[in-house]
Design a protein around this motif. Structure first.
Motif, mmCIF file in Angstrom:
data_model
loop_
_atom_site.group_PDB
_atom_site.id
_atom_site.type_symbol
_atom_site.label_atom_id
_atom_site.label_comp_id
_atom_site.label_asym_id
_atom_site.label_seq_id
_atom_site.Cartn_x
_atom_site.Cartn_y
_atom_site.Cartn_z
ATOM 1 N N UNK A 15 1.620 -5.418 15.453
ATOM 2 C CA UNK A 15 3.177 -4.496 17.071
ATOM 3 C C UNK A 15 2.514 -3.877 18.359
ATOM 4 N N UNK A 16 2.314 -5.034 19.044
ATOM 5 C CA UNK A 16 1.910 -4.130 20.069
ATOM 6 C C UNK A 16 3.329 -3.688 21.144
ATOM 7 N N UNK A 17 4.414 -3.473 20.891
ATOM 8 C CA UNK A 17 5.272 -3.652 21.968
ATOM 9 C C UNK A 17 6.185 -2.778 20.580
ATOM 10 N N UNK A 18 6.689 -1.731 21.302
ATOM 11 C CA UNK A 18 8.194 -1.584 20.217
ATOM 12 C C UNK A 18 9.285 -1.345 22.112
ATOM 13 N N UNK A 19 10.246 -0.847 21.385
ATOM 14 C CA UNK A 19 12.038 -0.887 22.412
ATOM 15 C C UNK A 19 12.207 0.911 21.673
ATOM 16 N N UNK A 20 12.103 1.461 22.250
ATOM 17 C CA UNK A 20 12.233 3.254 21.680
ATOM 18 C C UNK A 20 13.319 3.353 22.380
ATOM 19 N N UNK A 21 14.101 4.049 21.690
ATOM 20 C CA UNK A 21 14.734 4.926 22.036
ATOM 21 C C UNK A 21 14.585 6.737 22.115
ATOM 22 N N UNK A 22 14.485 7.696 22.950
ATOM 23 C CA UNK A 22 14.436 8.885 22.483
ATOM 24 C C UNK A 22 15.360 9.857 22.376
ATOM 25 N N UNK A 23 16.480 9.045 22.036
ATOM 26 C CA UNK A 23 17.587 10.036 21.634
ATOM 27 C C UNK A 23 17.367 11.241 21.102
ATOM 28 N N UNK A 24 16.834 11.052 19.514
ATOM 29 C CA UNK A 24 16.386 12.196 18.936
ATOM 30 C C UNK A 24 15.996 13.057 19.242
ATOM 31 N N UNK A 25 14.351 13.217 20.606
ATOM 32 C CA UNK A 25 14.178 14.782 21.072
ATOM 33 C C UNK A 25 14.996 14.856 22.126
ATOM 34 N N UNK A 26 15.529 13.748 22.844
ATOM 35 C CA UNK A 26 16.681 14.233 23.748
ATOM 36 C C UNK A 26 17.938 14.746 22.951
ATOM 37 N N UNK A 27 18.153 14.801 22.183
ATOM 38 C CA UNK A 27 19.532 16.103 21.876
ATOM 39 C C UNK A 27 18.766 17.164 21.499
ATOM 40 N N UNK A 28 18.141 17.085 21.445
ATOM 41 C CA UNK A 28 17.449 18.782 21.414
ATOM 42 C C UNK A 28 16.644 18.963 22.182
ATOM 43 N N UNK A 29 15.583 18.554 23.279
ATOM 44 C CA UNK A 29 15.220 18.942 24.720
ATOM 45 C C UNK A 29 15.225 18.382 26.456
ATOM 46 N N UNK A 30 16.505 17.400 25.858
ATOM 47 C CA UNK A 30 17.179 16.712 27.152
ATOM 48 C C UNK A 30 16.004 16.084 27.680
ATOM 49 N N UNK A 31 16.227 16.368 29.212
ATOM 50 C CA UNK A 31 15.541 15.604 29.874
ATOM 51 C C UNK A 31 13.574 15.512 29.024
ATOM 52 N N UNK A 32 13.230 17.184 29.376
ATOM 53 C CA UNK A 32 11.990 17.437 29.196
ATOM 54 C C UNK A 32 11.660 16.589 27.769
ATOM 55 N N UNK A 33 12.273 16.037 27.114
ATOM 56 C CA UNK A 33 12.380 15.618 25.587
ATOM 57 C C UNK A 33 11.661 14.080 26.288
ATOM 58 N N UNK A 34 12.422 13.408 27.078
ATOM 59 C CA UNK A 34 12.035 12.056 27.769
ATOM 60 C C UNK A 34 11.088 12.767 27.938
ATOM 61 N N UNK A 35 11.021 13.194 29.266
ATOM 62 C CA UNK A 35 9.210 13.166 30.063
ATOM 63 C C UNK A 35 8.438 13.042 29.553
ATOM 64 N N UNK A 36 7.631 13.610 27.855
ATOM 65 C CA UNK A 36 7.444 14.017 27.112
ATOM 66 C C UNK A 36 6.881 12.882 26.236
ATOM 67 N N UNK A 37 7.655 11.791 25.821
ATOM 68 C CA UNK A 37 7.507 11.260 24.760
ATOM 69 C C UNK A 37 6.768 9.816 26.362
#
Length: 579
Positions: free
Chosen positions: A99-121
């Motif tokens: 696997x060299x490409x993934x389509x990811x949804x960071x809604x797990x961390x976003x539901x905890x930490x909002x925009x900061x969580x998305x920025x981290x990912x």
């Protein structure tokens, strides 16, 4: 992938054979995913791109030794957080699986930490040999029936589209809001349309009319099908069908019979949620491909689904095939039917060999304080956990279905003491508790769950989809309280308790979801958890922590528990436990 004038000139010169290629791969059996055929020829690579197939000279020659050469695999929908490791560690695990490409949804961390969580990912996945493409979370919070750690509206999400790896809007989960064309979700759809046509669906348990509504709103995919009939409905209405095989949701066997030569080009694979140990041992999309072949799909079609179909679904015009103008993301296969991967190349560079990551050293970034201190709960006592039961001694009960996200809604007789529920291992009825952990509200949801098979003790975790409150189940209140307090002290993670003692734990300090340690340390921690579970006499053929983590997801049928109480999917409202 963009390139400047010098690189463009170089690629034209190499393709014209006026210049040697950077890399030439010889003696391979090339999988042609356009025509479902095998062809032979040299593969010429310049600046990480394939520029020709034929006869070429190169500065560096790789002998494929008569192995099959496949385009690398693409995971069409994954929550990296569910692996419990950072994107950098995740890359080291999935790359050896092709696997060299993934389509990811960071809604797990976003539901905890909002925009900061998305920025981290996003920041942690910069400059790594895995292309991590982001769909922005559409559902923070996932529903109005629970409390999460953040709220993200369209104006909060829009700035992320300035990042080149943000490509669309992730799974639209709140169907009632969509059905009623409520302003927040409509705003997100309109905002996305300015930048992308890529919007993912989430049609768990929904009927044909819901498919019409989703498609009319411009939503193109669904990864929540569990039956042949559901899959066919989506395909008939022009949706892409994402066939999921994760750690809990194992839908491939039921759905793969839908795939035929006429509709296969609208089908692709995803993992959605998969634990790190399962990724290491079982695999990622390569596991989906192997299973598809075992269930009768032509190997070339299965590979096409894992590569070209996924690329086209998400508008990745330079990925998913071995042809000029495509990125040189390649897999060497020793065996086609069993999908035995010996080497993996990312943009022409060898990154994995014989199941091990051998690419460049990649390091995690340091997470910010606001995504570490995320377990904020008051003191919990046994008195807080009492479930009142009526004179009939009957109760609404969540029944788990092993290896599925959906549950059954039961009404059963339960044991009581002074008109309060008493867990019973004989009846296989345990107490389940959800504690709001983001804003110290003191909300506690209480319910009864059947089918876990624990004979003693309690287990708890701060992974509780999708709002990720603290969830615990157990045979007695003492151990439940001990488990809750242990998670508070360790800032989130997984814990196993018996007789008031913590037998094993795994700390997940980043948003209570992700470890700041390397993947092997996490795997070792999970092994300790597994050993401790045996002391609770757990013998189920499913992952109890993953199963527990999905019992809090109210957008999945049929009965779930949130911090606001027991939630009935059919009536889409909270109901009482007692009858």
């Amino acid at each position: 992938m963009t390139f400047d004038k010098l690189k463009l000139n170089k690629r034209i010169h190499v393709a014209s054979k006026r210049m040697p290629a950077d890399i030439v791969i010889k003696n391979g059996k090339i999988i042609d995913v356009f025509n479902l055929d095998i062809m032979e020829g040299d593969i010429a690579i310049a600046d990480g791109m394939i520029v020709g197939i034929g006869e070429f000279e190169g500065l560096h020659v790789i002998d494929a030794k008569n192995r099959y050469i496949s385009p690398a695999f693409i995971d069409g929908h994954v929550h990296i957080e569910s692996s419990m490791v950072t994107p950098t560690e995740f890359a080291k695990v999935v790359l050896p699986h092709g696997v060299t490409t993934v389509i990811t949804d960071p809604h797990e961390i976003a539901n905890v930490s909002g925009s900061e969580g998305i920025h981290f990912m996003i920041e942690d996945s910069e400059d790594i040999p895995l292309d991590v493409l982001f769909m922005l979370p559409s559902s923070v919070p996932a529903t109005p029936f629970e409390n999460s750690g953040a709220v993200l509206e369209a104006n909060d999400l829009e700035p992320f589209f300035s990042h080149q790896r943000v490509i669309g809007l992730a799974e639209v989960m709140d169907y009632p809001s969509l059905q009623n064309a409520e302003e927040p979700i409509v705003d997100k759809l309109l905002m996305t349309s300015k930048y992308s046509h890529l919007i993912d669906g989430h049609l768990a348990g929904l009927d044909i009319n819901a498919v019409n509504i989703y498609k009319a709103a411009g939503i193109r995919t669904d990864h929540e099908c569990t039956t042949f009939e559901e899959a066919l409905e989506r395909l008939r209405r022009g949706m892409y069908l994402l066939i999921r095989e994760g750690s809990v949701a194992k839908n491939l066997k039921s759905l793969i019979q839908t795939v035929n030569v006429n509709n296969a080009r609208r089908c692709l694979f995803c993992t959605d949620d998969k634990h790190i140990d399962d990724l290491v041992i079982e695999g990622s999309i390569d596991h989906n491909v192997r299973l598809a072949i075992q269930f009768g799909v032509d190997p070339l079609i299965a590979i096409q689904m894992a590569s070209l179909n996924a690329a086209e679904c998400y508008g990745l015009t330079q990925k998913g095939a071995i042809a000029p103008g495509y990125v040189a993301d390649l897999i060497f296969l020793d065996n086609l039917e069993e999908v035995v991967i010996s080497e993996v190349y990312k943009a022409g560079e060898l990154v994995a060999k014989n199941g091990a990551y051998i690419g460049k050293t990649i390091l995690n970034i340091e997470p910010k304080t606001q995504i570490i201190n995320t377990v904020n709960i008051p003191e919990i006592t046994e008195e807080d956990l009492q479930i009142s039961i009526g004179e009939s001694n009957k109760a609404n009960i969540i029944e788990i279905i092993p290896n599925q996200l959906i549950t059954n809604k039961l009404i059963e007789i339960v044991n009581t003491k002074n008109h309060y529920f008493e867990p019973s291992v004989v009846r296989n009825q345990l107490k389940i508790v959800v504690v709001e952990r983001h804003n110290n509200t003191g909300n506690i949801g209480l319910g009864i769950v059947k089918g876990f098979g624990l004979m003693d003790g309690a287990i708890a975790t701060t992974i509780a989809h999708d709002s990720h409150n603290l969830v615990c189940t157990g045979t007695n209140d003492r151990d439940i309280v001990t488990a809750i307090n242990a998670l508070k002290d360790m800032n989130g993670g997984l814990v196993v308790v018996k007789n008031g003692e913590v037998l094993a734990s795994l700390s997940l300090t980043i948003a209570g979801l992700i470890s700041d340690q390397d993947h092997q340390t996490v795997i070792n921690g999970l092994q300790s958890i597994k050993t401790a579970l045996s002391k609770l006499e757990f013998h189920g053929e499913f992952n109890p922590f993953l199963t527990l983590s999905f019992l809090t997801l109210p957008v999945i049928p049929s009965l779930k528990l949130t911090d606001l109480g027991l939630f009935d999917f059919e009536s889409f409202r909270h109901i009482e436990v007692k009858i």
